[in-house]
Design a protein around this motif. Sequence first.
Motif, PDB file in Angstrom:
ATOM      1  N   SER A 141     -11.132 -49.814  35.694  1.00 53.69           N
ATOM      2  CA  SER A 141     -11.525 -48.487  34.882  1.00 53.69           C
ATOM      3  C   SER A 141     -13.208 -48.803  34.708  1.00 53.69           C
ATOM      4  CB  SER A 141     -10.939 -48.139  33.681  1.00 53.69           C
ATOM      5  OG  SER A 141      -9.438 -47.588  34.191  1.00 53.69           O
ATOM      6  N   ILE A 142     -13.470 -49.805  33.928  1.00 53.70           N
ATOM      7  CA  ILE A 142     -14.491 -50.056  33.606  1.00 53.70           C
ATOM      8  C   ILE A 142     -15.668 -50.524  34.683  1.00 53.70           C
ATOM      9  CG2 ILE A 142     -14.304 -50.297  31.093  1.00 53.70           C
ATOM     10  CD1 ILE A 142     -14.509 -53.474  31.720  1.00 53.70           C
ATOM     11  N   ALA A 145     -16.508 -47.016  36.373  1.00 53.22           N
ATOM     12  CA  ALA A 145     -17.234 -46.199  35.812  1.00 53.22           C
ATOM     13  C   ALA A 145     -18.720 -46.777  35.650  1.00 53.22           C
ATOM     14  CB  ALA A 145     -16.595 -46.110  34.324  1.00 53.22           C
ATOM     15  N   LEU A 151     -22.477 -46.168  30.967  1.00 53.95           N
ATOM     16  CA  LEU A 151     -21.280 -46.216  30.450  1.00 53.95           C
ATOM     17  C   LEU A 151     -21.325 -46.823  29.000  1.00 53.95           C
ATOM     18  CD1 LEU A 151     -18.237 -46.580  30.835  1.00 53.95           C
ATOM     19  CD2 LEU A 151     -18.473 -48.879  31.699  1.00 53.95           C
ATOM     20  N   LEU A 153     -18.696 -48.327  26.302  1.00 50.30           N
ATOM     21  CA  LEU A 153     -17.588 -49.206  26.325  1.00 50.30           C
ATOM     22  C   LEU A 153     -17.258 -49.169  24.667  1.00 50.30           C
ATOM     23  CD1 LEU A 153     -17.931 -52.542  28.389  1.00 50.30           C
ATOM     24  CD2 LEU A 153     -16.823 -50.295  29.058  1.00 50.30           C
ATOM     25  N   THR A 222     -24.948 -49.985  30.653  1.00 52.54           N
ATOM     26  CA  THR A 222     -23.609 -50.226  29.896  1.00 52.54           C
ATOM     27  C   THR A 222     -23.796 -50.592  28.076  1.00 52.54           C
ATOM     28  OG1 THR A 222     -22.406 -50.596  31.706  1.00 52.54           O
ATOM     29  CG2 THR A 222     -21.373 -51.048  29.497  1.00 52.54           C
ATOM     30  N   ARG A 263     -20.200 -41.823  30.648  1.00 56.38           N
ATOM     31  CA  ARG A 263     -18.711 -41.758  30.388  1.00 56.38           C
ATOM     32  C   ARG A 263     -18.376 -43.130  29.430  1.00 56.38           C
ATOM     33  NH1 ARG A 263     -16.192 -42.679  36.180  1.00 56.38           N
ATOM     34  NH2 ARG A 263     -14.426 -41.298  35.394  1.00 56.38           N
ATOM     35  N   CYS A 265     -15.432 -45.346  27.873  1.00 53.57           N
ATOM     36  CA  CYS A 265     -14.214 -46.094  28.479  1.00 53.57           C
ATOM     37  C   CYS A 265     -13.752 -47.066  27.050  1.00 53.57           C
ATOM     38  CB  CYS A 265     -14.386 -46.968  29.412  1.00 53.57           C
ATOM     39  SG  CYS A 265     -12.969 -47.973  30.269  1.00 53.57           S
ATOM     40  N   VAL A 267     -12.177 -50.063  25.316  1.00 52.71           N
ATOM     41  CA  VAL A 267     -11.496 -51.609  25.592  1.00 52.71           C
ATOM     42  C   VAL A 267     -10.852 -52.226  24.232  1.00 52.71           C
ATOM     43  CG1 VAL A 267     -12.904 -51.644  27.650  1.00 52.71           C
ATOM     44  CG2 VAL A 267     -13.872 -52.325  25.400  1.00 52.71           C
ATOM     45  N   ALA A 281      -8.405 -51.838  29.340  1.00 49.84           N
ATOM     46  CA  ALA A 281      -9.414 -50.851  29.373  1.00 49.84           C
ATOM     47  C   ALA A 281      -8.689 -49.559  29.755  1.00 49.84           C
ATOM     48  CB  ALA A 281     -10.483 -51.215  30.530  1.00 49.84           C
ATOM     49  N   PRO A 283      -8.585 -45.676  30.923  1.00 50.87           N
ATOM     50  CA  PRO A 283      -9.239 -44.719  31.764  1.00 50.87           C
ATOM     51  C   PRO A 283     -10.503 -44.046  31.099  1.00 50.87           C
ATOM     52  CG  PRO A 283      -6.983 -44.268  32.094  1.00 50.87           C
ATOM     53  CD  PRO A 283      -6.952 -44.979  30.847  1.00 50.87           C
ATOM     54  N   ALA A 284     -11.586 -43.965  31.947  1.00 52.02           N
ATOM     55  CA  ALA A 284     -12.814 -43.544  31.241  1.00 52.02           C
ATOM     56  C   ALA A 284     -12.734 -42.016  30.953  1.00 52.02           C
ATOM     57  CB  ALA A 284     -13.868 -43.816  32.429  1.00 52.02           C
TER      58      ALA A 284
END
Length: 326
Positions: A141-142, A145, A151, A153, A222, A263, A265, A267, A281, A283-284
Amino acid sequence: MRPERDSSRKVWVYAPRRAPPLSDVWRGGKARRAFISHWIGGTLQNAFDLAMFYAMKLLPADACSALGAKLGLFSLPRWHKGAVKKARVNLARLLPNAGDTERDALMVRNWENQGRLMTEFSVVNRMAKDGKRVTLHGEESIIDAARQGPLILMGLHTGNWELIWSIVHRLGIDAALNYAPPNSPARHWIARRVRQQAGISLLPPGKTAVRPALKRLQDSGTIIVFCDEGLRGKIRGPFLGRKPHADGNLALVARLARLTGARICPVYTLRTGGAQFSFHALPAISLPPEERSGARLMEDVVLLNSVIEPVIRDHLDQWYFLDNAL
């Protein structure tokens, strides 16, 4: 170190604590006691923390973690009675159908996890490199993404979250962490050292992290932001049945995502037994369209809370902020 409030935006502002000057010795009273506490008591505590950090490095990871569990079980109920009282109140509110025995057993597991966290700082990067010690779930997922653009997290303080930096770095993602410094200078130094050795970049603490975080996202990078928070001993997120608000990191993440198209995500890690862990992780998340800027802020915050709150509720025995006030 101490957090302060910016009253205009209710954002978290970090400022180093002022060291008491030598002149406070002659002022007497509270000023003299503060000087002695800072320069003598604080220095001894810093020396002890550093000595323990390096001493624990000499132990195998399992032994280091097990020693921490014993220390947590010994120290928390004896020297942190206020925190224990808050944890009992929280468990009664969050688990109304559980009996006292069940809630007490959960709290004891939480003490054990907190103790393990403290000593595992010395060996956490060693543990993260052991493929048999940490199992990964949803890492695709990550990875996907991060390839698609900016991204965020959204981290949680469960299990041992210090493992996240090494795992993310190992997955080939260059991430920067938004963090709150510990009060102790020695513990702050230890935290920074461990995290930098794990390959994570560190954003400035507090409000000053916003601009560099925004810049990194605008460059399709990220960042990691933890959205379960305890500030001054009070839980800001998740909401856990309270009225939603926009004062914490849930709102910060929503704003950053709206500004950059990032997006999101979630974690987190879970302790599966002793010094064994799983990394997860989810889903985004892409925030729904909005008609005008900021129109959906509270809806965004509620959406993000709905993702992280069930994880926290399911793992209260591993949640770091269980003993903060609701």
